[in-house]
Design an enzyme around this catalytic site. Sequence first.
Site, mmCIF file in Angstrom:
data_model
loop_
_atom_site.group_PDB
_atom_site.id
_atom_site.type_symbol
_atom_site.label_atom_id
_atom_site.label_comp_id
_atom_site.label_asym_id
_atom_site.label_seq_id
_atom_site.Cartn_x
_atom_site.Cartn_y
_atom_site.Cartn_z
ATOM 1 N N GLY A 193 0.819 -1.202 0.000
ATOM 2 C CA GLY A 193 0.000 0.000 0.000
ATOM 3 C C GLY A 193 0.851 1.248 0.000
ATOM 4 O O GLY A 193 2.024 1.221 -0.376
ATOM 5 N N CYS A 194 0.268 2.353 0.420
ATOM 6 C CA CYS A 194 0.988 3.629 0.448
ATOM 7 C C CYS A 194 2.274 3.498 1.239
ATOM 8 O O CYS A 194 2.273 3.022 2.373
ATOM 9 C CB CYS A 194 0.095 4.702 1.072
ATOM 10 S SG CYS A 194 0.917 6.275 1.303
#
Length: 234
Positions: free
Chosen positions: A54-55
């Site tokens: 993810g981020c």
Amino acid sequence: MRRTAIASLLAATAALTLAFTMPSRAAEDAVVIPAPALDAAPASGIQTAVVAGGCFWGVQGVFQHTAGVVNAISGYAGGTKATADYQTVSSGRTGHAESVEIKYDPKKISYGKILQIYFSVVHDPTQLNRQGPDVGPQYRSAIFVTSDEQKKVAEAYIGQLNAAKVFNKPIVTKVGALEAFYPAEAYHQDYLTLHPNQPYIAYNDIPKVENLKKLFADNYIEKPTLVSAGKATN
């Protein structure tokens, strides 16, 4: 829905946009999981692990609070140098994943322990091409290995966790060789520490650090190991 592309340091309008696009719950709950049955052999010298979940703001933030990690850099892996910039990667068409390069001391933390933290508190490895509010292949779950041993450990651990059914769904994390890692732009580094009250960080990523402290107390350090601090001492 996908995270707003940010081309500079946080602007007030971006913060407001993120505040109104949050999911109905905060960061994925941490999952208590067993340690890997197979781990890397003891080694000397600084080692490298590269993971995507993810981020990269939250992934970097967690490992900056992990004992034995000497540096954690946000960046891109899986694509070419020509497309290794935030705006292009955000298109989802580059092959890159937002990733974090972790330099660690194997005498203080093992590769297997890094993977345990990664699967437990960093992200939900059952989400395909997304993570929470962020959608697209650039947010995929991936482990970029630097050796045959890392590949063996990572694949064995995924098999172990799937067999134990510690998650409600199968793990979708892909394991592949690291071709190259490209550091992200300077404004992405140390983002969690620099912007703890930014809505996205406060809602999605601070809980991950809190889960690290709670579930891996022996591996948690209060003062983060920042990229900026490393540059200042060089």
